[in-house]
Write a protein that holds these residues in place. Structure first.
Motif, PDB file in Angstrom:
ATOM      1  N   TYR A  13       0.852  -1.199   0.000  1.00  0.00           N
ATOM      2  CA  TYR A  13       0.000   0.000   0.000  1.00  0.00           C
ATOM      3  C   TYR A  13       0.883   1.244   0.000  1.00  0.00           C
ATOM      4  N   LEU A  14       0.778   2.045  -1.052  1.00  0.00           N
ATOM      5  CA  LEU A  14       1.555   3.281  -1.183  1.00  0.00           C
ATOM      6  C   LEU A  14       0.671   4.473  -0.828  1.00  0.00           C
ATOM      7  N   ILE A  15       1.164   5.325   0.044  1.00  0.00           N
ATOM      8  CA  ILE A  15       0.411   6.508   0.470  1.00  0.00           C
ATOM      9  C   ILE A  15       1.159   7.761   0.022  1.00  0.00           C
ATOM     10  N   VAL A  16       0.526   8.537  -0.850  1.00  0.00           N
ATOM     11  CA  VAL A  16       1.089   9.816  -1.281  1.00  0.00           C
ATOM     12  C   VAL A  16       0.320  10.929  -0.593  1.00  0.00           C
ATOM     13  N   GLY A  17       1.044  11.806   0.072  1.00  0.00           N
ATOM     14  CA  GLY A  17       0.409  12.923   0.770  1.00  0.00           C
ATOM     15  C   GLY A  17       1.020  13.125   2.146  1.00  0.00           C
ATOM     16  N   THR A  18       0.716  14.259   2.720  1.00  0.00           N
ATOM     17  CA  THR A  18       1.144  14.579   4.082  1.00  0.00           C
ATOM     18  C   THR A  18      -0.089  15.088   4.831  1.00  0.00           C
ATOM     19  N   GLY A  19       0.062  15.329   6.123  1.00  0.00           N
ATOM     20  CA  GLY A  19      -1.081  15.856   6.854  1.00  0.00           C
ATOM     21  C   GLY A  19      -0.937  15.726   8.351  1.00  0.00           C
ATOM     22  N   GLU A  20      -1.948  16.249   9.045  1.00  0.00           N
ATOM     23  CA  GLU A  20      -1.884  16.349  10.504  1.00  0.00           C
ATOM     24  C   GLU A  20      -1.851  14.993  11.203  1.00  0.00           C
ATOM     25  N   LYS A  21      -2.348  13.944  10.559  1.00  0.00           N
ATOM     26  CA  LYS A  21      -2.384  12.614  11.189  1.00  0.00           C
ATOM     27  C   LYS A  21      -1.256  11.705  10.696  1.00  0.00           C
ATOM     28  N   GLU A  22      -0.278  12.273  10.000  1.00  0.00           N
ATOM     29  CA  GLU A  22       0.774  11.459   9.391  1.00  0.00           C
ATOM     30  C   GLU A  22       1.577  10.667  10.425  1.00  0.00           C
ATOM     31  N   GLU A  23       2.062  11.332  11.469  1.00  0.00           N
ATOM     32  CA  GLU A  23       2.867  10.647  12.485  1.00  0.00           C
ATOM     33  C   GLU A  23       2.064   9.570  13.205  1.00  0.00           C
ATOM     34  N   LYS A  24       0.813   9.890  13.496  1.00  0.00           N
ATOM     35  CA  LYS A  24      -0.059   8.924  14.172  1.00  0.00           C
ATOM     36  C   LYS A  24      -0.266   7.683  13.303  1.00  0.00           C
ATOM     37  N   LEU A  25      -0.451   7.888  12.011  1.00  0.00           N
ATOM     38  CA  LEU A  25      -0.660   6.761  11.103  1.00  0.00           C
ATOM     39  C   LEU A  25       0.619   5.937  10.954  1.00  0.00           C
ATOM     40  N   LYS A  26       1.762   6.602  10.892  1.00  0.00           N
ATOM     41  CA  LYS A  26       3.041   5.882  10.811  1.00  0.00           C
ATOM     42  C   LYS A  26       3.282   5.038  12.064  1.00  0.00           C
ATOM     43  N   ASN A  27       2.942   5.579  13.211  1.00  0.00           N
ATOM     44  CA  ASN A  27       3.070   4.824  14.462  1.00  0.00           C
ATOM     45  C   ASN A  27       2.153   3.611  14.478  1.00  0.00           C
ATOM     46  N   TYR A  28       0.939   3.779  13.931  1.00  0.00           N
ATOM     47  CA  TYR A  28      -0.011   2.664  13.855  1.00  0.00           C
ATOM     48  C   TYR A  28       0.558   1.541  12.984  1.00  0.00           C
ATOM     49  N   VAL A  29       1.171   1.920  11.881  1.00  0.00           N
ATOM     50  CA  VAL A  29       1.791   0.943  10.976  1.00  0.00           C
ATOM     51  C   VAL A  29       2.910   0.190  11.700  1.00  0.00           C
ATOM     52  N   LEU A  30       3.742   0.905  12.434  1.00  0.00           N
ATOM     53  CA  LEU A  30       4.833   0.283  13.186  1.00  0.00           C
ATOM     54  C   LEU A  30       4.319  -0.668  14.260  1.00  0.00           C
ATOM     55  N   LEU A  31       3.291  -0.226  14.990  1.00  0.00           N
ATOM     56  CA  LEU A  31       2.706  -1.057  16.053  1.00  0.00           C
ATOM     57  C   LEU A  31       2.167  -2.378  15.518  1.00  0.00           C
ATOM     58  N   ASN A  32       1.721  -2.358  14.258  1.00  0.00           N
ATOM     59  CA  ASN A  32       1.147  -3.559  13.655  1.00  0.00           C
ATOM     60  C   ASN A  32       2.140  -4.304  12.762  1.00  0.00           C
ATOM     61  N   ASN A  33       3.420  -3.904  12.858  1.00  0.00           N
ATOM     62  CA  ASN A  33       4.490  -4.581  12.106  1.00  0.00           C
ATOM     63  C   ASN A  33       4.218  -4.627  10.598  1.00  0.00           C
ATOM     64  N   LEU A  34       3.710  -3.524  10.083  1.00  0.00           N
ATOM     65  CA  LEU A  34       3.366  -3.458   8.667  1.00  0.00           C
ATOM     66  C   LEU A  34       4.274  -2.513   7.883  1.00  0.00           C
ATOM     67  N   GLU A  35       5.391  -2.110   8.496  1.00  0.00           N
ATOM     68  CA  GLU A  35       6.244  -1.100   7.860  1.00  0.00           C
ATOM     69  C   GLU A  35       6.831  -1.560   6.525  1.00  0.00           C
ATOM     70  N   ASN A  36       6.868  -2.881   6.288  1.00  0.00           N
ATOM     71  CA  ASN A  36       7.366  -3.383   4.999  1.00  0.00           C
ATOM     72  C   ASN A  36       6.266  -3.448   3.941  1.00  0.00           C
ATOM     73  N   ARG A  37       5.037  -3.298   4.378  1.00  0.00           N
ATOM     74  CA  ARG A  37       3.894  -3.408   3.439  1.00  0.00           C
ATOM     75  C   ARG A  37       3.249  -2.053   3.145  1.00  0.00           C
ATOM     76  N   ILE A  38       3.410  -1.099   4.062  1.00  0.00           N
ATOM     77  CA  ILE A  38       2.797   0.226   3.913  1.00  0.00           C
ATOM     78  C   ILE A  38       3.925   1.233   3.695  1.00  0.00           C
ATOM     79  N   ILE A  39       3.910   1.889   2.542  1.00  0.00           N
ATOM     80  CA  ILE A  39       5.009   2.783   2.161  1.00  0.00           C
ATOM     81  C   ILE A  39       4.499   4.221   2.082  1.00  0.00           C
TER      82      ILE A  39
END
Length: 379
Positions: A238-264
């Motif tokens: 899953y590729l996400i293009v864009g920035t925004g106020e919830k970016e850090e929160k969403l990145k942390n969610y991805v890390l917590l769920n061990n999906l950092e290799n699948r969500i770019i």
């Protein structure tokens, strides 16, 4: 409308600068080509060089996006002064706060006519009660100061027809803000392969893309959660293009769920047409939409769409024809749609071709003709 109306001054109003630059350049140039002097009133940010290149007269207004902000009293006074200093032949307002204050300033200064484009009412079927109390009330009041109301989806059109506008029978439906279809119709296998390699993907990988501001409304989490439960599909990314106020929160969610290799996270990009060419599926799982340009661009690029079944999305996506409509926050249905498209290249191609056919109605050339007919009624 005659080709030369060079005695006219036209004013575009929007709460934020990016709205003008992202959506209204063709309409600004439409008036400039007829010899008009075009003015912009908006909250100036960091793109003033682009406004200068456009050749418009721009006015900084201290808008706040929240209708509750007292700063908007200052913005109203600024708009009144701008209208007093310039005799405008037409005012075209956009975005909820900018549109309300712009129409109120026009009422106070007796500036007419005033057109309003609703890019997606903040009140809609299923919206929070407070949205109806605040935004519906604002629109109902401001309708009395409006000479023409332009809508972009069926639900908004039907609501707008119930308002008491200053002119009778002055609610219009247009096919969005228009897109340059040829810009997104890249279809270059060599470029596709090269970009996928640069991003670290093979031709066998399935790439899903969302292009949207990272905020609560765009609801990227719905696709992330769908990928999370598709544990056997290790080739889906899953590729996400864009920035925004919830970016850090969403990145942390991805890390917590061990999906950092699948969500770019690709951040802010200017090469959207090239990225669309390189991916397989486009997704937009928003809580609400007006008429999303991101989906239009993906359709022009021939991509199948996964979108939430909300106003605006369903105006563009026909379920099982050019994509899949899924309920908001229904992770299982979203995962089924992802798996269905990931497994079937022929279906992806067929849906993509249907999307390219449907999007012809939304071409910028057609929308400019529709707007020309509307502008001609008022100038």
């Amino acid at each position: 409308m005659s080709n030369k109306i060079n005695t006219y001054k036209i004013l575009f109003i929007a709460t934020i600068e990016s709205h003008i630059l992202n959506f209204h350049i063709p309409f600004i140039q439409y008036f400039q080509n007829k010899g008009c002097e075009v003015h912009i009133a908006t909250k100036l940010e960091n793109r003033q060089d682009e406004l200068k290149k456009l050749g418009v007269v721009y006015h900084g207004v201290d808008f706040e996006r929240s209708p509750y902000s007292f700063s908007n009293i200052k913005a109203l006074k600024q708009l009144i002064n701008i209208m007093k200093r310039n005799k405008y032949s037409l005012v075209h307002v956009h975005t909820p706060v900018g549109a309300f204050l712009g129409r109120l300033a026009a009422k106070i200064t007796n500036t007419k006519p005033v057109l309003y484009t609703a890019h997606g009412f903040h009140f809609y079927k299923g919206a929070p009660l407070k949205n109806w109390i605040i935004y519906y009330t604002m629109e109902k009041i401001a309708a009395h100061w409006t000479d023409g109301l332009i809508t972009m989806n069926e639900e908004d059109f039907n609501i707008a027809r119930k308002f008491n506008l200053r002119r009778k029978d002055a609610v219009f439906y247009v096919h969005g803000v228009g897109i340059d279809i040829n810009k997104y119709c890249v279809n270059d296998e060599e470029k596709r392969k090269k970009l996928r390699e640069e991003l670290g993907f093979s031709e066998d990988d399935i790439l899903i893309l969302t292009v949207a501001e990272i905020n609560t409304n765009k609801n990227h989490k719905q696709i992330i959660d769908a990928i999370k439960i598709l544990k056997n599909y290790t080739d889906i990314y899953y590729l996400i293009v864009g920035t925004g106020e919830k970016e850090e929160k969403l990145k942390n969610y991805v890390l917590l769920n061990n999906l950092e290799n699948r969500i770019i996270f690709l951040g802010y990009r200017r090469d959207i047409s090239e990225i669309l060419n390189a991916v397989d599926i486009f997704a937009l799982t928003s809580l609400r939409e007006g008429l999303p340009r991101a989906i239009m661009e993906a359709m022009a690029a021939g991509k199948p769409i996964i979108a939430t079944n909300v106003r605006g999305n369903r105006d563009l996506v026909r379920d099982e024809v050019n994509g899949c409509l899924v309920p908001v926050n229904n992770i299982e249905e979203t995962a089924k749609a992802v798996a269905k498209l990931a497994e079937n290249k022929m279906l992806r191609t067929k849906m993509g071709e249907e999307g390219k056919r449907i999007i012809q109605d939304y071409a910028i050339e057609r929308v400019l003709k529709e707007m020309d007919e509307i502008y001609s009624l008022y100038l």
